[in-house]
Write a protein that holds these residues in place. Structure first.
Motif, PDB file in Angstrom:
ATOM      1  N   LEU A  85      -8.092   3.750  -5.670  1.00 35.29           N
ATOM      2  CA  LEU A  85      -8.528   3.986  -4.299  1.00 35.29           C
ATOM      3  C   LEU A  85      -9.345   2.813  -3.780  1.00 35.29           C
ATOM      4  CD1 LEU A  85      -9.518   7.770  -4.421  1.00 35.29           C
ATOM      5  CD2 LEU A  85      -7.288   6.716  -4.041  1.00 35.29           C
ATOM      6  N   GLU A 112       2.356   1.699  -3.410  1.00 34.14           N
ATOM      7  CA  GLU A 112       1.363   2.152  -4.375  1.00 34.14           C
ATOM      8  C   GLU A 112       1.024   3.624  -4.174  1.00 34.14           C
ATOM      9  OE1 GLU A 112      -2.778   0.341  -6.269  1.00 34.14           O
ATOM     10  OE2 GLU A 112      -1.692  -0.738  -4.697  1.00 34.14           O
ATOM     11  N   CYS A 113       0.895   4.034  -2.910  1.00 32.85           N
ATOM     12  CA  CYS A 113       0.602   5.440  -2.618  1.00 32.85           C
ATOM     13  C   CYS A 113       1.739   6.349  -3.093  1.00 32.85           C
ATOM     14  CB  CYS A 113       0.370   5.629  -1.120  1.00 32.85           C
ATOM     15  SG  CYS A 113      -1.169   4.934  -0.509  1.00 32.85           S
ATOM     16  N   LEU A 126      -6.950   0.064  -2.782  1.00 32.65           N
ATOM     17  CA  LEU A 126      -6.262   0.367  -1.530  1.00 32.65           C
ATOM     18  C   LEU A 126      -7.165   0.082  -0.333  1.00 32.65           C
ATOM     19  CD1 LEU A 126      -4.458   3.732  -2.394  1.00 32.65           C
ATOM     20  CD2 LEU A 126      -3.414   1.490  -2.154  1.00 32.65           C
ATOM     21  N   SER A 133      -8.394  15.129  -0.098  1.00 27.24           N
ATOM     22  CA  SER A 133      -7.541  15.850  -1.043  1.00 27.24           C
ATOM     23  C   SER A 133      -8.202  17.176  -1.412  1.00 27.24           C
ATOM     24  CB  SER A 133      -7.301  15.006  -2.304  1.00 27.24           C
ATOM     25  OG  SER A 133      -6.373  15.630  -3.160  1.00 27.24           O
ATOM     26  N   THR A 153      -2.767  16.091  -0.810  1.00 31.09           N
ATOM     27  CA  THR A 153      -3.540  14.881  -0.503  1.00 31.09           C
ATOM     28  C   THR A 153      -3.039  14.260   0.792  1.00 31.09           C
ATOM     29  OG1 THR A 153      -3.884  14.444  -2.865  1.00 31.09           O
ATOM     30  CG2 THR A 153      -4.193  12.584  -1.360  1.00 31.09           C
ATOM     31  N   ASN A 196       1.720   6.576  -6.904  1.00 33.40           N
ATOM     32  CA  ASN A 196       0.655   7.468  -7.370  1.00 33.40           C
ATOM     33  C   ASN A 196       1.047   8.929  -7.154  1.00 33.40           C
ATOM     34  OD1 ASN A 196      -1.017   5.384  -8.205  1.00 33.40           O
ATOM     35  ND2 ASN A 196      -2.123   5.280  -6.270  1.00 33.40           N
ATOM     36  N   THR A 197       1.673   9.203  -6.002  1.00 32.55           N
ATOM     37  CA  THR A 197       2.111  10.567  -5.708  1.00 32.55           C
ATOM     38  C   THR A 197       3.130  11.046  -6.732  1.00 32.55           C
ATOM     39  OG1 THR A 197       1.728  10.263  -3.336  1.00 32.55           O
ATOM     40  CG2 THR A 197       3.198  12.047  -3.983  1.00 32.55           C
ATOM     41  N   LEU A 214       0.140   9.351   5.042  1.00 34.55           N
ATOM     42  CA  LEU A 214       0.977   9.764   3.915  1.00 34.55           C
ATOM     43  C   LEU A 214       0.408  11.069   3.368  1.00 34.55           C
ATOM     44  CD1 LEU A 214       0.387   6.400   3.627  1.00 34.55           C
ATOM     45  CD2 LEU A 214       2.299   6.677   2.038  1.00 34.55           C
ATOM     46  N   ILE A 251       0.842  -1.203   0.000  1.00 36.10           N
ATOM     47  CA  ILE A 251       0.000   0.000   0.000  1.00 36.10           C
ATOM     48  C   ILE A 251       0.877   1.253   0.000  1.00 36.10           C
ATOM     49  CG2 ILE A 251      -1.586   1.375   1.408  1.00 36.10           C
ATOM     50  CD1 ILE A 251      -2.985  -1.210   2.189  1.00 36.10           C
ATOM     51  N   ILE A 289      -3.550  10.558   2.979  1.00 40.34           N
ATOM     52  CA  ILE A 289      -4.072   9.196   3.075  1.00 40.34           C
ATOM     53  C   ILE A 289      -3.790   8.697   4.482  1.00 40.34           C
ATOM     54  CG2 ILE A 289      -3.945   6.846   2.175  1.00 40.34           C
ATOM     55  CD1 ILE A 289      -2.923   8.040  -0.456  1.00 40.34           C
ATOM     56  N   ILE A 348      -9.181   8.905   2.657  1.00 46.58           N
ATOM     57  CA  ILE A 348      -8.436   9.777   1.760  1.00 46.58           C
ATOM     58  C   ILE A 348      -9.115  11.130   1.694  1.00 46.58           C
ATOM     59  CG2 ILE A 348      -7.604  10.115  -0.599  1.00 46.58           C
ATOM     60  CD1 ILE A 348      -7.595   7.106  -0.950  1.00 46.58           C
TER      61      ILE A 348
END
Length: 252
Positions: free
Chosen positions: A219, A172-173, A222, A237, A243, A176-177, A201, A169, A245, A235
């Motif tokens: 999302l 992946e976060c 996740l 944002s 953003t 994506n960032t 995060l 996770i 998380i 989440i």
């Protein structure tokens, strides 16, 4: 006399009917209970199957992520060291020979380090805080953005399956960032309070509309993964602000 017989007959028939009704009720309750047990077993089997599929999928993705990282390191880091070694040793003098030996030792060290990453044994050994620090250091080394890590944990014991899911996770976060957010600072907070692990995060990037989920099913995946190991994910944002998380995971 006939009235007494009729009354006795009525009582007997009523008793039989009442007994049949009670038996029928008991049979129905037993059947309903068995159906409920069957449904519960089905649900447990389904949850177990979903959990196992999640763990297998996450392990596969971590291996793919690791192989991608190893490929990049072989090309950018180890390849550069070996090229520099070749260039250094092409000029035969004592100083260059000594420097060449240092470069070869460095290359051997890099190969050993990469070989340890080819399986998931490192997941058993690494602390979650160490992994986070390593991932953030990679981001800083790439020059992508500044990073910050804060934690109140010195040592955290986690079941391997939970650690594997959390690691994936986090990867992946962060991916994506780096793909979408364009931040100047990425922050990760790791805390433990009241038998709950909190992982936050944050980035100060572009932000997005959470309801639209620009990353497709990202999302949802996740949230599904953290729920599989008993946690929750939220989440938030704001366009132009960034953003956040937040993961919550009950731990013993």
């Amino acid at each position: 006399m006939n009235g007494d017989v009729t009354q006795i007959f009525f009582i007997v028939v009523s008793g039989i009917i009442l007994m049949l009704l009670m038996c029928s009720f008991i049979v129905v309750m037993v059947l309903l209970h068995r159906q409920q047990q069957f449904r519960n077993r089905q649900k447990m089997d389904q949850l177990k199957g979903e959990y196992e599929r999640t763990i297998l999928g996450v392990e596969k993705e971590i291996q793919e992520q690791t192989l991608s990282y190893i490929g990049q390191e072989l090309h950018d880091n180890l390849g550069q060291i070996l090229s520099l070694t070749k260039l250094t040793l092409s000029r035969p003098d004592p100083e260059n020979f000594s420097e060449g030996k240092k470069l070869i030792n460095q290359a051997i060290k890099e190969v050993r380090s990469l070989s340890k990453s080819l399986n998931l044994d490192w997941v058993k050994e690494v602390q979650l805080s160490q992994f986070i620090q390593g991932e953030l250091q990679k981001i800083e080394n790439s020059g992508f953005s500044k990073t910050l890590f804060e934690t109140n944990l010195e040592h955290l014991e986690l079941e391997q399956d939970k650690k594997v899911v959390l690691i994936r996770i986090i990867q992946e976060c962060l991916n994506n960032t780096m793909k979408h957010a364009e931040p100047e600072l990425i922050t990760i907070l790791l805390r433990e309070e009241n038998n709950t692990l909190t992982l936050i995060l944050k980035d100060d990037g572009k932000g997005f509309h959470v309801a639209e989920d620009h990353s497709g099913m990202g999302l949802h995946n996740l949230k599904s993964r953290i729920e599989t190991i008993g946690g929750t994910l939220n989440i938030s944002s704001i366009i132009g602000i960034g953003t956040e998380i937040k993961l919550l995971l009950p731990i013993e």
